[in-house]
Each structure stands twice: as C-alpha cells, then as structure tokens.
Design an enzyme around this catalytic site. Sequence first.
Site, PDB file in Angstrom:
ATOM      1  N   CYS A 172     -90.067 -97.441  19.336  1.00 52.10           N
ATOM      2  CA  CYS A 172     -90.490 -98.544  19.943  1.00 52.10           C
ATOM      3  C   CYS A 172     -90.678 -99.107  21.159  1.00 52.10           C
ATOM      4  CB  CYS A 172     -89.647 -99.628  18.731  1.00 52.10           C
ATOM      5  SG  CYS A 172     -89.649 -99.384  17.101  1.00 52.10           S
ATOM      6  N   HIS A 312     -87.557-108.199  23.615  1.00 50.13           N
ATOM      7  CA  HIS A 312     -87.857-107.478  22.441  1.00 50.13           C
ATOM      8  C   HIS A 312     -87.926-108.128  21.199  1.00 50.13           C
ATOM      9  CE1 HIS A 312     -88.203-103.588  20.137  1.00 50.13           C
ATOM     10  NE2 HIS A 312     -87.114-103.850  19.645  1.00 50.13           N
ATOM     11  N   LYS A 344     -93.058-110.999  18.629  1.00 41.04           N
ATOM     12  CA  LYS A 344     -93.085-110.573  17.397  1.00 41.04           C
ATOM     13  C   LYS A 344     -92.691-111.680  16.419  1.00 41.04           C
ATOM     14  CE  LYS A 344     -90.915-106.315  18.732  1.00 41.04           C
ATOM     15  NZ  LYS A 344     -90.758-106.429  20.248  1.00 41.04           N
ATOM     16  N   HIS A 349     -93.828-106.493  14.385  1.00 45.81           N
ATOM     17  CA  HIS A 349     -93.310-105.265  14.897  1.00 45.81           C
ATOM     18  C   HIS A 349     -93.933-104.098  14.746  1.00 45.81           C
ATOM     19  CE1 HIS A 349     -90.902-102.434  17.275  1.00 45.81           C
ATOM     20  NE2 HIS A 349     -89.614-102.829  16.742  1.00 45.81           N
ATOM     21  N   PHE A 408     -85.444 -96.984  18.274  1.00 46.54           N
ATOM     22  CA  PHE A 408     -84.468 -96.440  17.484  1.00 46.54           C
ATOM     23  C   PHE A 408     -84.184 -94.966  18.271  1.00 46.54           C
ATOM     24  CE2 PHE A 408     -85.246 -97.564  12.848  1.00 46.54           C
ATOM     25  CZ  PHE A 408     -84.482 -98.725  12.964  1.00 46.54           C
TER      26      PHE A 408
END
Length: 424
Positions: A172, A312, A344, A349, A408
């Site tokens: 991401c 984020h 977002k 996302h 991740f």
Amino acid sequence: MSRSERRVVITGMGVVAPGGIGRKRFWHLLTSGRTATRTISFFDPDPYRSQVAAECDFAPRAEGLGAQEVRRMDRVAQFAAACTDQCLADSGLEFEGLPPHRTGTSIGTAVGCTMSLDEEYRVVSDSGASWLVDHSYAIPHLYDQFVPSSVAAEVAWRAGAEGPAAVVSTGCTSGLDSVGHARALIREGSADVMIAGASDAPISPITAACFDAIKATTPSNDVPESASRPFDRNRDGFVLGEGAAVFVLEELEHARRRGAEIVAEVRGFASRCNAFHMTGLRPDGKEMAEAIRASLAEARVAPEDVDYVNAHGSGTKQNDRHETAAFKRALGEHARRTPISSVKSMVGHSLGAIGSIEIAASALAIANDTVPPTANLTEADPECDLDYVPREARELPTETVLTVGSGFGGFQSAMVLTAHGGAQ
C-alpha cells in the site's frame, strides 16, 4: 549540477478515481466531502463479509482507448493508460522532441492484473471445478497479465519513453514509493523527465475473500456511503477501492526552460520498514515517525512549517492510532496545530494506487489553498485526538504538505510537497 542540486517538480497530472475522472472532478469530489463508496457491482457480493467498495465509473473507450487496447489490457493497465494520456496533455510537454532515453517510467501497483487473473482462472478451471486446467480457454494476452511490468510498458509506449523503466510493488505504499523512485532517478541524473504514479484495480472476489479472512475491510454494508470512517470512534475497517494517478515529473531547470506550469515540487521522500509483522503495527508509530523525520530533513523543512498532513487514514483501529502516535512523535507540539485528513474516507483504499492518488490530493491542496476533509468523522476516537478536519473542507494557505503511507509488510513512507518557490 550535483545530485543534491537537481530539484524535481510535478508539471502534469492524470487521475482516475472513484467519483471523479480527471483532476477537476476528483478535486470537486474531495472538497465537497462527498463519498464514492457503494455496494459492489462488479460481482455478486452476497457471500462476502464486506460488500461495499469505491468503484470508478470508468468507460475505457470514452477515455480514448481503442478496441484492441481494451482487449489487451487489464483494468489496472487501462487506468494507467488513461492517466498517462491525461498527464501528458496536462503537462504541455512535447514528448516527440525529447531525447527518448532521458525519459523514464516508474509505476506502482500492489496486486497487478488481479481482475483478469481472477476471471481467467474461473474460465480455465470451469469455475474451480477442474483442478487440471485447460489453458486453451484463456485469452491470448494472459502472459501480460501475469507480469506486472506490462503496466509500465504500456505507459512507456504511450510516452515514447526509452529511459529507465520500473514497476514498484511495496504493497500500500507503492504509489508513494514509485514517485519517490522516479524523483531519485531525476536527482541522480539518470533522467530529465519521468512518467510516474500508480494504478490498482483489485475489486474482485479473490481480493474480497482475502481481506474478509483477516477482517480488515468494513462489514458496514447497510449504508455504504458512510462505511469508510477514518479516525472515528465507530470505524470498523477500510473500504476497498480502485483507481490511479500518474504524473509528469521534471527536473526543475528542464521545466523552467520550456515555461512549464509547476503544480508542486517534490521536496523530500523517505521509506522505512518496521520489520515486525506482516499486517500488524506497533502502537508507538516509531517507524512512520522516522520516515517523516527523514523526509522533512531531506526537504529542509522544519516540522512547524508543515501546513497540512494527508494521512494514510485507512479506517482500521490499529492504523489510525499508530498514525496518530507517529504524527506526535515526528511533529511534536505542531501536530496538534496541523490539519490532518484522510481522503480514503471518500475514495476508499485502492491499495498500491492510493499513495499516488493522495499525492494528487496533496498537490491540489497546495494549488487551491484548501484542505480536503475527513468525511464521516462524526465522533472522534479519543486516542485519535488531533485535528482530523471533520466532514468539511477548510480554506487555508497551504504551501507545505506531508503525505504518508503505511503498508502490509511493515512499509512506512513519507513525502514532502511544497509550492514552487516555497521553503528553500
């Protein structure tokens, strides 16, 4: 000119996002605080825990792609191609007159051609009934969909770029890291112009099943438009999205010589990894804070000079708390005075693409002196106690923006954008 003296600016932008294709529609969506999340329409979502997504209303033929291109390209490559066409036109740069080996491409993606691979496996396996698949039922361009580098190739072909070419896939943070990589190539002298950004089109059964399994996506299916709730006490996971953003990056003097309109300068970039857990985050935000500090140092920008932070802000409990801690560690007391928001909440996302989409939002915030809001933020989490700009855009002189990403694998990236002529 030394590496440290070569400065990098954005002179063109293309955006395909949920609720808005093109920079004007995208910016209108963000500043209106309107969400583009809805019940999934690409497949039957009934078997899945999370049944909502932020889908793009994208018609490839209307965006200038020919019938053969549509047949050849997965949706992720179609997004990238459409954005490339937009950003080339937006830049006003005559690519035919450029030395082709001095123009490169850097494209980010987290999951590549997921939609086509999902569909083709269903075809060749007779919807999973056959363990031994029959390849003859597959489309002739399946190889390109196995190799994510095909997306960068499509972009390079459109621009006639024969310089460095790369696909960056860091989960991401791919959309931030791909632009950071392009900037580094220009700074070191390997290119004068880079076509850089990211694209992802992951809304498919396999992706939905994977995120269902770890309960990362929201189960709030009844009211899709309010399902994405970053920093809200009642948030319960992120909303899957799709989209792309691609930019023309130029060395500053190269842009000046042709009288280019400069959207923003990419002043600093840094990336770190927490080396901790595939999906987990430490609550102290140490690694994100270190990426922020390093990007500010490279940009020669003090924490108190940051006018806005594009977070984020995924809408998962651990990410939002981790990020809040990181802002406090990196920006100190200035974190409490700085408007922070998550787009977002409006566009979902889109995995590897979202970092580039957020760069677009950050550059447009600078261009318009306006901070986009965090939609659906009605009851703040007490542990997320900063100014997260709830529900309404805010007009504010915006010269320096920090945009961050978390992915991740433990990836943490940060980028500093400034108005051209801002802090030196």
